[in-house]
Structure formats: C-alpha cells, structure tokens
Design an enzyme around this catalytic site. Structure first.
Site, PDB file in Angstrom:
ATOM      1  N   ASP B 100       0.934  -1.221  -0.143  1.00 50.46           N
ATOM      2  CA  ASP B 100      -0.045  -0.065  -0.028  1.00 50.46           C
ATOM      3  C   ASP B 100       0.813   1.022   0.111  1.00 50.46           C
ATOM      4  OD1 ASP B 100       0.882  -0.629   2.752  1.00 50.46           O
ATOM      5  OD2 ASP B 100      -0.537   0.725   3.448  1.00 50.46           O
ATOM      6  N   GLU B 166       0.116  -0.852   5.632  1.00 59.71           N
ATOM      7  CA  GLU B 166       1.153  -0.285   6.510  1.00 59.71           C
ATOM      8  C   GLU B 166       1.107   1.043   6.651  1.00 59.71           C
ATOM      9  OE1 GLU B 166       5.046   1.175   7.953  1.00 59.71           O
ATOM     10  OE2 GLU B 166       4.206   1.861   5.949  1.00 59.71           O
TER      11      GLU B 166
END
Ligand SMILES: [Zn+2]
Ligand SMILES: [Zn+2]
Ligand SMILES: [Zn+2]
Ligand SMILES: [Zn+2]
Lengths: 478, 478
Positions: B100, B166
């Site tokens: 991400d 994250e």
C-alpha cells in the site's frame, strides 16, 4: 402627551397569526450568505422581502453591490432600501436589519428542521433566522401593516436598509452607507437610527443597548522548515515552530482573564462611581451566566464584575492555530509554519493603532527571549472599533418609554460584549444617534443549533417597534 | 568462500528494463490504504503481486484479516505470504514489505502524475510508492527472477510477508504475525528476518539499520463550557480552555529541544565512549540536514550531536490542537473543549509505562498551578516501543559483506529516529535477528510530493538483496 396606542396593540394581537405565517415563509428560505451555493436562496429572500414591502405600500430599491471580493463569479446579494411615508412634517427614522442567516443543517444537532418554523408547546418558534434577524426585519413590516389595518396614521417616515451579507462580514455595505447617507443619497435625511439585531440580557426584561466592544484580531505566524517534517526523523534536530508558538500564545493572558501584555489595561477608562451604580439594578445573575456557559467555569464570582468584564473591560481569547495538526487521531507531524489566532475585545479608551503596536512589541519580545532560529511574523487580521452612545439621548428616551408602555417595566440599559460593526458605520455616516433595540432574548441561540424566537418576543416586539416610532415622533429633541 | 555473484549481477543489468517496467505497473495502481474509496485498488495491487509471485514459481496465500476496526463495511486487504524454495538444507529468510502507499494527488504539488512512473534525465523514477515500498517489494521478486534467468541456484528458502495496510497502522498484522510465527504457522521457521522499508542516511553510502526510536503519543484535553462560546459575549467572563492548554503545552519542551518534564532524561542510557566513536565516521553533514529541513533552523551545530539527537536521545514534538479553530480567516470562537497532541520519541532505557506516569504527573502539576476551574484529562493515545538490535549479529555481517560486494564500500551502521513498529513484532514473534536493509536514499521523499527512487538504488538494490541472501546462506552463525 402619551400617544394613542391601544388600537395598534389590539391590531397586532388580531394579526398575530398572519405575522407568524410571514415569519414561517421567511424562515423557509435558507438564505445562508456564507455558502456560495446558497446565494440564489439569499437572492430569493431579497425578492420575498421586496414583495412584502411592496404589498404594504413601501417603495423599494434593490441596490446591487457587485461581485463578492475574492469571488469574481459570485454576485453579492442586493441591499434593499425601502421607504414608507415621505411627509416633511414627520421625523424620519432609519432602521437596519439583515435577511441572510447563519449556516444550519439538521445533522448539526437540531431537534427540528432548521428551515421549517416549528412552534413548541411553550410557544417557542424554532428556525434558523427566526431571531437573527428575520423576526426583527419582518417586525418593521408588520408594524406598518397593523397601522394600516387599524387605520392609524403612521407616526414617522420609515427608511429601511436591509442587507444580505451580515453573517459574512457585511461585504460592500460600509461603502454603500457612507455614500448613500450623504446629501442626495438614498439613506440621507434620517433623524435617528435604530438597529434591531441583538438580544435582551436575560429572558424577562427588555433592554436598550448603548455600547459595544470592538475587536482587534491578530495572527502570529512562526515558520522554520521548508515543509512539514516527520517528528521521528527530525524531532530533536530541528527547532519546531509549534514549540515556539505555544510559548508565545501562553504569554498573552492568564487563566483568570488577566491580559499579560504590558500597557493594555493602562488604556482602559476607569470605572466611575456613577457607572458603578448602574450595575446592581440590572436583571442578571450568576445563574444566568452558568446557564449560558453550560458550566460553572466563570472567571468572576459576582454578577456586577461579570457584566463589567463583558461590557467595559477588554478580554483576550486564543481561538486556535492554523497549519498545525487539527484532526482526530495521532499524526506525527512537525508543522513547518503555524499561525496562532487571538483577539482582544476593546473598550473605551483603547486606541486601536496603539494597541496593535504594544501587541506586536510584546509578541516580538517574548519570541526574542526564546532564542529561536525560526521566523516570526505578527499581524492585525482585522479591527472593528468599540462604540458607546449616550443612553440619555432623546432616541433612547423614546425607546425607554415605549418599553415601559408595552412591557410595563423600565428597560435595562446594557452594553454588548460583541461587536456590530455596522452600528458605528451608521453613526459616522449619518451623524445621528444610533439605538440598539433588541427583540429576542438571551436564550434564542442565534448562530447555534435550535435558534428560536419566543412568540411573546415577536408579537410584543412588533408592538414595541411601532410604539417606539410613536414616541420618537413626539419626544422632545435634546 | 565468497559466493559467485558476477553472473547474477550481469543478469540484473540485462533485465533492468523489465524490472523497471514491473515497477511502472505497480506504481500505476493507486493502492492508498488510508482512503476507503481506494480499497479496491489496494486489493487490485495484492492481485498484481500475487500474479508476479506466481509467475516466478513462488507459492502464494492471500490471508484475509477481516473487516477494518471501526469500519465494519470495509474489508482489510489481505496479507500475502509467499514462499520460494523449500530445501531443508538451506537457511530460511523471512522478508517483509508493504504494497500500500500514502495518499497522493497531482494537485498536492507533484511535478508529474503521482501514479505514472516518470523517469527524468537524472534517472530519478518519480511515482507514489516507487521507494515506499513497491521498489523494495518488487526487488525480492526481481532477485528471484534474475537467478532463474541466469540459471543460478537460489541460495536460501525465501519466505515473503507483504501487507496492504502499513500506511494506516498495519491494522490486523501484529496478531497475524504472532499467530503465524508459531510452530505450524505460515511464518514459522525463519532463521533471520530482513525488512527493506527505510532509507539511506544520505545519497551515496548504503547503510544497515540496527535501531529505531519508539513513540509515545499523548493527548491532553481541557474542557469547560458546555459548548463553543462567542468571544464577544463571553470573553472576560469564562475561563477559556485554550488559555490553559497553550500554557500546558508551553511547559513541555523548549526551543532548543530540551524536554522540560522532570525525570525523562534520567531514564536515557548514557553515551558510552565506544558508541561515541561510531559517529565521526558516518557519512552525514550539517548541509545534508539543512537540505532535508529546507532551512538552517537546526537545534545543534554539529553532525555528531545532530545524529545522536535523532537516533539515541528522546525528543518531544507538539503536533497540534484538536477542537480549536484551525481554518483560514478570523473566527471569534472560544473553543469549549480542546485536545493538545504531543509525542515523545523514546530510546533505551526509557520504560514506556514509567514515561506515561511522569508525563501525566507533569501535565497535572502544571495545570494545577494555573488554578483553573476547567477540567483536565491527559491520555496516552498510542505507544510503540524503541528497538535496538546487535549490529554484530551474523545477519548484519552478511548484509555488510553484500553491501561491500555491490557498492565497493562498507555500509554505515545507522539507527532511525522514526519507528517501524512491525520490526519489534517480528523480533518478538520469531525470536530471530531482524535487519533493516534500505534500498532508497534520503532524498526519496517518501510520504511527500514527488516521491522517487533512483534507478541506481533500484537496480543495485536488486543486486544487494540477492547478494545478501547468498552471504546469509554462507555466513557463520554466531
Ligand atoms: Zn444578526
Ligand atoms: Zn448573526
Ligand atoms: Zn514504508
Ligand atoms: Zn511509508
């Protein structure tokens, strides 16, 4: 000789349903001046008012103010100038009101639809704009209509100035008033001015308002890094603007409201004995304050000192910080540039320019003591002057008699802690005495959720506005 | 015996165009985990990675993590666990990365489309996620592929753990790792752990990272009135929460970064002579700092002290205030409830719980001195521990040799001022040494506009990841 008012009062009671219906129609128009997408509704509200004014035989002109500063695509709503009566033998009263309102959404926490007038079992009429300021604006129209219906001669020439941008800084109005109050202008020729756009101090006793605090609003900007930084990487190696800013903001005022900027209090006019004597009689209590605050976190322990703090002493409030993290949660940012916002409410005899200079000096002195490599800038964002009128002027005398006639009680003479900058504009432009004659009460929640106007304040208020005009017509000029 | 790597290195250079094309495809998927409406793109990114992993013969499992806490309608993106090789005679290396990315809009100030990999004349590859963390994640896949293409035996069993949350707090991952690192779990059996999700200290010299600061994040809430107040009406009669808050926030740290809370510095491990000797050799200068800051507003005047401040001393940053006025312009509000946010970066041997207690005590003591009627509440919003590994562990020795082989220079051994909480999770869950092996450089602007990864860092980084695995396979265990 006291004017004959019984017929007028009776007519207002008879027409009350019609007047409430008029208010319902006005509240239904969401004339929010702060929201560009609502601008057509503000204009629609001006048209509605124009129709209402014409229906009672007033002449109306809608004066365009051009595009909104900073928004070339957005036309400002017009200033309506209406006249009722043009008799050289009568006095001329200039009244002011505004037909725009604050933003409102049901989801803000309203108990009813904000743009549907909702009357509860206590005859409280809820709706955005009910008390601020559609009720008072319609009050003048209703007063004229009741005179017509009761076949009573209207005692004065009424000159009405209704704007649509009050809740967004009255953009364009100041210049308009200064220009039109001159010889040949559409606002020329008033003998006195009356503004109904504030509130009683409490809920039972009417008041006449003769003073307002001013407001000097400052921004202090501290900047350092070229962009926001991550506190993990740079915490400990960069001097942080927020560290400096909270120290500067912490130096301005203490918990007990004592302004810490040297020299501010020296400019405040001393309290005279005569002035001191005014306070004990005023209908207000610490419980009134606690109710408004929703807490007991007052600075002072007694009513008189509390009212003095609100009306005739300066205060300093820290409003917030622009450029820092302001959201929910936990963002680990070192803001690169932050602007603290604070304002000082001003009173006689604080000189605005001198205040700016001592504020700037104080902020710079405190910052210099920090020994920071960051950069400081402190600026005045806006200033509105304080205003005090003489409550002994015949305009106030007339209003006082009207209050006594309608409510059977002498009004309190009050000041307001906030500013209504247009007051001083009218005073300066016309050179005439300005009276603030409130219709609503302290619990009306203007600018909040569940704004309301009590039926009693509206209907008796219409009587008061009409009665005031009768007394103004007869009062001996100073 | 030094591993044979020339064939692998040559193959990486030969396949460079293909590897850059793979990065271009990955960057084109706007897998922003913080924005709910982008969740399908995050999932699309996980599918893309799955395909890439399968195409090189890895086995892949996508592990669902259930709905996002606080967002029952929003499914978390899966954790991908992939394995390449299952040879009992080889060591097993567990690597971690995230697919991400941070939010990005061209209008934030990007010079190119953030989701189109754009390579300039200096071979800088701009694009959101290029360096954080899609480049490193693809680095492992590219390393496997280059071995296959060059027909070189892969030296270890590679276990890959790639998550998609994250940048939004690694929701759900900690529990997953603790569960799956146990006997029978899909992350069980690693000999060492390697994370490539941080950056070189500068732009020229690679580094190995063996320490991270922790972060205890606090909120101090001061409340008084039942709702926001108008400063005109209530300024001077109500005690204002903001007045108290800026004083409390001003008591925490000074301009020069000295934490003013008694007892914090007493917990910090003293600097040993041996430790002191590490700093002079590290490739970093005050000019590097000034360039990153975009200003010369540093706390310290020399490099060694600056790096120590970043790595091994605590720091305190004030991030902002929730509940106060934070917009542009001049709002005259007295906020009723304000929450100041600040955090302390922690280092050995600060005990998190003890730190909380002395922070709470200090804040309460300062507030008590104000004599305010307002209400104070101070809370820990979150805490992530500091982490220090031994840079003498054979995992670091192997990585050091790989750096020297690829770049012809010994790496700097560095710590980071920020926290990567998952590091300590892997250490605790596996009981194995964790190495942070960065691919990008200090100028990559992860989390900022114009994020980039230099072509050199990507291609030599792929060589480094592969070489590291060869040295890990051979290095003598402690
Ligand atoms: Zn108003
Ligand atoms: Zn208003
Ligand atoms: Zn990352
Ligand atoms: Zn990141």
């Amino acid at each position: 000789m006291a004017p004959q008012l019984d017929g007028y009062f009776k007519q207002v009671d008879t027409s009350a349903g019609k007047f409430i219906e008029r208010l319902r129609q006005a509240v239904a128009i969401p004339s929010i001046s702060a929201e560009p997408q609502r601008r057509p509704d503000v204009v629609r509200m001006s048209k509605f008012l124009e129709e209402q004014l014409k229906s009672i035989g007033a002449t109306v002109q809608a004066h365009p103010l051009g595009p909104q500063p900073g928004h070339p695509e957005l036309e400002l709503p017009p200033v309506l100038v209406a006249r009722y009566g043009n008799d050289k033998n009568k006095r001329t009263v200039l009244v002011y009101g505004h037909y725009d309102v604050q933003p409102a959404e049901k989801s803000d926490g309203w108990n009813s639809e904000p743009f549907e007038l909702t009357i509860d079992e206590k005859d409280r009429m809820f709706g955005r704009g009910s008390t601020d300021d559609k009720g008072p604006v319609l009050g003048w129209i209703n007063a004229i209509q009741a005179h017509q219906e009761a076949n009573i001669d209207f005692p004065v020439n009424l000159m009405m100035c209704f704007e649509g941008m009050e809740e967004y800084g009255s953009e364009g109005l100041e210049d308009f008033i200064h220009k039109e109050a001159k010889q040949g202008g559409v606002l020329h020729g008033a003998d006195v001015v009356c503004i109904s756009d504030n509130y009683w101090l409490g809920t039972e006793k009417p008041c006449l308002t003769y003073g307002l605090r001013g407001c000097n609003y400052y921004g202090v900007t501290i900047s350092g890094p070229g962009q926001d930084l991550h506190s993990g990487v740079f915490g400990g190696s960069a001097q942080e603007p927020m560290t400096d800013l909270v120290r500067v903001l912490g130096s301005l005022v203490d918990t007990h409201g004592q302004i810490q900027i040297p020299g501010v209090m020296d400019m405040v006019a001393p309290v005279t004995d005569e002035e001191k004597d005014l306070y004990p009689g005023i209908a207000y209590s610490m419980d009134n304050l606690f109710e408004s605050l929703g807490s007991k976190t007052s600075i002072h322990e007694d009513k008189d000192r509390t009212l003095m703090a609100r009306w005739r002493f300066p205060s300093l409030s820290v409003h917030g910080i622009e450029g820092a993290f302001a959201g929910a949660g936990a963002k680990t940012v070192i803001p690169a540039k932050v602007t603290g916002k604070f304002s000082i409410r001003t009173v006689p005899n604080i000189e605005s320019d001198k205040l700016d200079q001592i504020v700037f000096k104080h902020v710079k002195d405190i910052f210099a003591k920090l020994g920071s490599k960051n950069t400081l800038d402190v600026q005045l964002i806006h200033a509105g002057p304080w205003w005090v009128a003489s409550p002994k002027h015949w305009n106030f005398e007339a209003a006082g008699k009207a209050v006594e006639r309608v409510f059977g009680i002498k009004p309190d003479f009050t000041r307001e802690g906030g500013s209504i900058p247009i007051t001083i504009t009218f005073e300066q432009a016309t050179g005439k005495n300005v009276l603030l004659l409130p219709m609503g009460s302290s619990t009306d929640a203007a600018h909040s959720i569940n704004e309301k106007l009590d039926r009693r304040n509206y209907i008796e208020g219409i009587k008061l506005l009409g009665a005031y005009l009768h007394y103004v017509a007869e009062e001996k000029m100073d």
